[in-house]
Write an enzyme that holds these catalytic residues in place. Structure first.
Site, short mmCIF file in Angstrom:
data_model
loop_
_atom_site.label_atom_id
_atom_site.label_comp_id
_atom_site.label_asym_id
_atom_site.label_seq_id
_atom_site.Cartn_x
_atom_site.Cartn_y
_atom_site.Cartn_z
N PRO A 188 10.22 38.25 2.23
CA PRO A 188 10.76 37.35 1.19
C PRO A 188 11.92 37.98 0.42
O PRO A 188 12.92 37.32 0.12
CB PRO A 188 9.55 37.08 0.30
CG PRO A 188 8.37 37.27 1.19
CD PRO A 188 8.76 38.41 2.09
N TYR A 189 11.79 39.26 0.09
CA TYR A 189 12.88 39.98 -0.58
C TYR A 189 14.12 40.03 0.32
O TYR A 189 15.24 39.82 -0.15
CB TYR A 189 12.40 41.39 -0.92
CG TYR A 189 13.50 42.36 -1.27
CD1 TYR A 189 14.10 42.35 -2.52
CD2 TYR A 189 13.93 43.31 -0.33
CE1 TYR A 189 15.11 43.25 -2.84
CE2 TYR A 189 14.93 44.21 -0.64
CZ TYR A 189 15.53 44.18 -1.89
OH TYR A 189 16.52 45.08 -2.19
#
Length: 208
Positions: A123-124
């Site tokens: 996600p990052y």
């Protein structure tokens, strides 16, 4: 030429500010906690309060270039990743344009494809990929730095910018900070993307 450091209290940001103070390069440290100011003020660095998820437009006033080296951190949730690593970066880019700032330096990630990175970081990595794309379409003079796995080893002052030639996937935060400062002081045209890994080539020679 004053440089705003967004993420000044992070591990790369602190090193960059220390090196800049030592070299006499004017920087402004943006912090979001009053307790963080003392460190930078002890270095004689202009320090200003600002928040990627709140008020920050005033922090860019009078600056000529911006370094974005902020990060939500591994212990935060996906909501904070979106607000800091994606929306915070996009806001900083928009504000740089609004203030007539011409150069923007983004500390990103070596993983251009999020699916190639560790699952827990994906996600990052998606947020970083989207923020990078936003910068690339902004019209700003830009540099996207793509460091490898970050370490706290002492800086060697030597790097490798070709991942295929590198003998390690690591890079020290000291070396990233030195590379950034070298680029900030560079007057020649800047490369738009730079891979940063520890290596055998002097930073000044490679990036100065």
């Amino acid at each position: 030429m004053t440089t705003l450091i967004i993420g000044a209290n992070g591990k790369i940001g602190r090193r960059l500010c220390e090196q800049a103070a030592h070299r006499g390069h004017p920087v402004r440290a943006m912090v979001r906690d009053e307790r963080q100011k003392a460190f930078f003020e002890s270095l004689g660095i202009d320090t200003i309060m600002g928040d990627l998820t709140g008020e920050m437009a005033h922090a860019l006033e009078g600056c000529d270039q911006v370094v974005f080296t902020a990060g939500s951190g591994a212990s935060t949730g996906l909501d904070h990743t979106l607000m800091v690593d994606l929306n915070g970066a996009m806001r900083a880019i928009d504000l740089a344009k609004a203030h007539g700032i011409r150069r923007f330096f983004m500390v990103s990630t070596l993983h251009v494809d999020p699916l190639e990175g560790p699952e827990k970081l994906r996600p990052y990595l998606v947020a970083k990929r989207a923020a990078d794309a936003y910068l690339q379409s902004s019209g700003l003079e830009q540099v996207i730095l793509r460091p490898g796995r970050l370490s706290d080893d002492a800086g060697s002052g030597r790097i490798e910018t070709d991942a295929e030639q590198a003998t390690t996937a690591d890079v020290s935060r000291d070396n990233v900070a030195t590379a950034l400062l070298t680029l900030l002081e560079r007057h020649a045209p800047l490369p738009t993307e730079i891979v940063l890994l520890d290596g055998n080539k002097p930073i000044e020679q490679m990036l100065g």
